[in-house]
Design a protein around this motif. Structure first.
Motif, PDB file in Angstrom:
ATOM      1  N   ILE A   1     -39.887  -4.613  20.207  1.00  0.00           N
ATOM      2  CA  ILE A   1     -40.252  -3.201  20.039  1.00  0.00           C
ATOM      3  C   ILE A   1     -41.748  -3.071  19.774  1.00  0.00           C
ATOM      4  CG2 ILE A   1     -40.026  -1.233  18.467  1.00  0.00           C
ATOM      5  CD1 ILE A   1     -37.040  -1.865  18.317  1.00  0.00           C
TER       6      ILE A   1
ATOM      7  N   ARG B   1     -38.949   2.208  17.005  1.00  0.00           N
ATOM      8  CA  ARG B   1     -37.750   1.611  16.405  1.00  0.00           C
ATOM      9  C   ARG B   1     -36.740   2.700  16.050  1.00  0.00           C
ATOM     10  NH1 ARG B   1     -37.240  -3.218  14.982  1.00  0.00           N
ATOM     11  NH2 ARG B   1     -39.468  -3.555  14.786  1.00  0.00           N
TER      12      ARG B   1
ATOM     13  N   GLU C   1     -32.823  -4.669  18.802  1.00  0.00           N
ATOM     14  CA  GLU C   1     -33.375  -5.053  20.091  1.00  0.00           C
ATOM     15  C   GLU C   1     -32.297  -5.742  20.911  1.00  0.00           C
ATOM     16  OE1 GLU C   1     -37.190  -6.969  19.725  1.00  0.00           O
ATOM     17  OE2 GLU C   1     -37.615  -5.795  17.953  1.00  0.00           O
TER      18      GLU C   1
END
Length: 96
Positions: free
Chosen positions: A28, A43, A54
């Motif tokens: 991210i 996020r 993720e």
């Protein structure tokens, strides 16, 4: 001291940014930096879209090459976002 103006993003932009995280297999933080976003913002978008984390290595392998946005595409999005910010700032300065 000048207050920092809060940026707003369309749902489509947020979806594309989250898709880029999912399809690229990159962290991210890496995607956020490329798009000119704070890590925490991207996020939060990822978490709001239901993944909460993720992508796993398995999920990354199942993504076809045709769906992976190119680095050029992401760089162009980031460039356009910066240009929009510059234009908004210039437009706002004329009205005050």
């Amino acid at each position: 001291m000048e207050a920092r103006q809060r940026r707003s993003f369309t749902d489509d932009y947020k979806r594309q940014a989250v898709d880029l995280v999912a399809s690229s297999g990159r962290p991210i933080g890496s995607v956020a930096k490329e798009l000119g976003l704070r890590n925490s913002v991207l996020r939060r978008w990822v978490e709001q879209r239901g993944s909460g984390r993720e992508p796993t290595a398995t999920a990354r392998r199942s993504t076809t090459q045709a769906t992976v946005p190119s680095a050029d595409h992401a760089a162009e999005i980031a460039r356009l976002q910066r240009e929009n910010e510059r234009l908004r700032a210039a437009h706002g300065a004329r009205h005050f």
